[in-house]
Design a protein around this motif. Structure first.
Motif, PDB file in Angstrom:
ATOM      1  N   THR A 276       1.031  -1.271  -0.374  1.00 29.52           N
ATOM      2  CA  THR A 276      -0.350   0.265   0.246  1.00 29.52           C
ATOM      3  C   THR A 276       1.400   0.901  -0.192  1.00 29.52           C
ATOM      4  O   THR A 276       0.617   2.090   0.377  1.00 29.52           O
ATOM      5  N   ASP A 277       1.813   0.607  -0.342  1.00 30.96           N
ATOM      6  CA  ASP A 277       3.038   2.168  -0.520  1.00 30.96           C
ATOM      7  C   ASP A 277       2.214   3.515  -1.301  1.00 30.96           C
ATOM      8  O   ASP A 277       3.086   4.651  -1.204  1.00 30.96           O
ATOM      9  N   ASP A 278       1.738   3.292  -2.548  1.00 29.42           N
ATOM     10  CA  ASP A 278       1.266   4.614  -3.295  1.00 29.42           C
ATOM     11  C   ASP A 278       0.053   5.325  -2.828  1.00 29.42           C
ATOM     12  O   ASP A 278       0.112   5.804  -3.118  1.00 29.42           O
ATOM     13  N   GLY A 312      -3.859   3.225  -5.932  1.00 28.04           N
ATOM     14  CA  GLY A 312      -2.775   3.730  -7.113  1.00 28.04           C
ATOM     15  C   GLY A 312      -3.216   5.382  -5.813  1.00 28.04           C
ATOM     16  O   GLY A 312      -3.836   5.230  -4.540  1.00 28.04           O
ATOM     17  N   PRO A 313      -2.758   5.954  -5.966  1.00 23.72           N
ATOM     18  CA  PRO A 313      -2.337   7.081  -5.220  1.00 23.72           C
ATOM     19  C   PRO A 313      -3.146   8.097  -4.776  1.00 23.72           C
ATOM     20  O   PRO A 313      -3.264   8.835  -3.969  1.00 23.72           O
TER      21      PRO A 313
END
Length: 373
Positions: A276-278, A312-313
């Protein structure tokens, strides 16, 4: 007019200050007593005493009404008491002469206390004119001072009434705000409870059905599913307790993990992101609710073989290849499977975060997405 509430106790000092102002009625009372050898004298004394009692009753009743959040008393009540003051004041003037004119100050105050300004002020002005006009009575002095006292007292009481009316409006507005806060909290709690229990009970139902089918063909797998049922039930209970305590502990990684387990238990191929880094921090909770609501709908309604979660971001999407049911792309478009309290709650959260819920019919399949603006 504000709604009447239970009567509030009248403070001890309020009536005391009102009684102090009756001091000015000592002049007509003394005048009547000096004429006690005549009928007019006794009539004047009696009229003055009754006048003082009626005035105090009017004052106490008006003050009690303000304490009960009643801005203006009933018109019939007001006319009755002010009419009684006018009649008694007339008797005082007729029996005691010029000294009886002291009553006009109290009558003016009574008018301002019980009538709305548009009614009270014309009557006060008329009373001032009549008082000054009585200066022409033979043997009486100028009544300008009495008229000025009448006007000054009326203005002072009008200012006091204005402050009290503003206080009533403030208290009424405060109560309405309190009710609105309570109603909003009830709505939020109902939404959260639906989201938490809706997802958990859906997964529990799916696992219970699977355990029932496996009971005879694969007892070991069935026991594992029953163990999961116990764990999920405990998790659901903990979630409800957190909601009751006012907490909403939900994380995006946690929801992805739950989604994977729930979809696999329902026989649906799960395609779930490994990271879930983005996703920026301010959108993680909203996207977690998106995953929860989307997966819950897939399990309940889609009859899908595959479910994919895309992150996504600026967006989170849950799509499946099931029966599909929508009205086409667009913000809030389409009822979609399971549209109702769940999607309504998701839309509310999205709006609060400055995002939009987009539903699409993929033919086959259905998609629920939240897109940040």
């Amino acid at each position: 007019m504000a709604a009447a509430g239970p009567p509030a106790p009248v403070g001890r000092l309020g009536p005391f200050f009102a009684v102090v102002w009756l001091f000015f009625l000592l002049d007509p009372l003394s005048e009547g007593w000096s004429r006690r050898d005549t009928v007019a004298g006794w009539v004047g004394v009696a009229a003055t005493v009754v006048f003082a009692v009626v005035y105090m009753w009017l004052w106490l009743r008006s003050r009690a009404d303000r304490a009960r959040m009643i801005e203006a008393p009933p018109l019939r009540w007001s006319i009755g008491y002010v009419g009684a003051l006018v009649v008694l004041g007339g008797v005082m003037v007729a029996s005691l002469g010029e000294t009886g004119l002291t009553s006009v100050v109290y009558i003016g105050v009574g008018l301002v206390m019980v009538f709305p300004p548009r009614v009270a002020w014309p009557l006060v002005v008329a009373l001032v004119v009549v008082t000054i006009g009585l200066s022409a009575v033979e043997g009486w002095g100028s009544q300008v001072g009495t008229a000025f006292g009448l006007l000054a007292a009326s203005v002072a009481v009008f200012g006091l009434r204005t402050v009290m009316s503003r206080n009533i409006e403030l208290v009424d507005a405060y109560r309405r705000n309190e009710n609105l806060v309570v109603e909003n909290e009830r709505t939020r709690f109902a939404r959260d409870l639906h989201d938490i229990l809706g997802h958990s009970l859906t997964v529990i139902t799916v696992k219970a059905e699977l355990a029932g089918r496996l009971m005879d063909v694969d007892p070991e797998r069935a026991r594992a599913e029953v163990a999961d049922l116990e764990r999920l039930s405990r998790d659901a209970l903990a979630d409800v307790r957190r909601a009751v305590d006012g907490y909403r502990e939900i994380t995006l990684p946690g929801e992805l993990s739950r989604a994977r387990l729930a979809l696999e238990a329902g026989g649906i191929v799960a395609r779930v992101p490994n990271t879930t880094d983005d996703v920026p921090g301010e959108l993680r909770e909203l996207f977690a609710w998106t995953v929860r609501e989307g997966v819950t709908n897939v399990l309940r309604h889609s009859r899908a073989g595959t479910c994919e979660i895309l992150l996504g971001p600026t967006s989170a999407e849950v799509r499946d290849d099931g029966v599909g049911c929508g009205d086409g792309p667009g913000p809030g478009a389409g009822a979609g499977p399971g549209a109702g309290a769940g999607l309504t709650g998701l839309r509310e959260r999205a709006v609060a975060a400055g995002a939009t819920v987009v539903t699409r019919d993929l033919s086959p399949g259905f998609s629920v997405a939240v897109v940040a603006r």
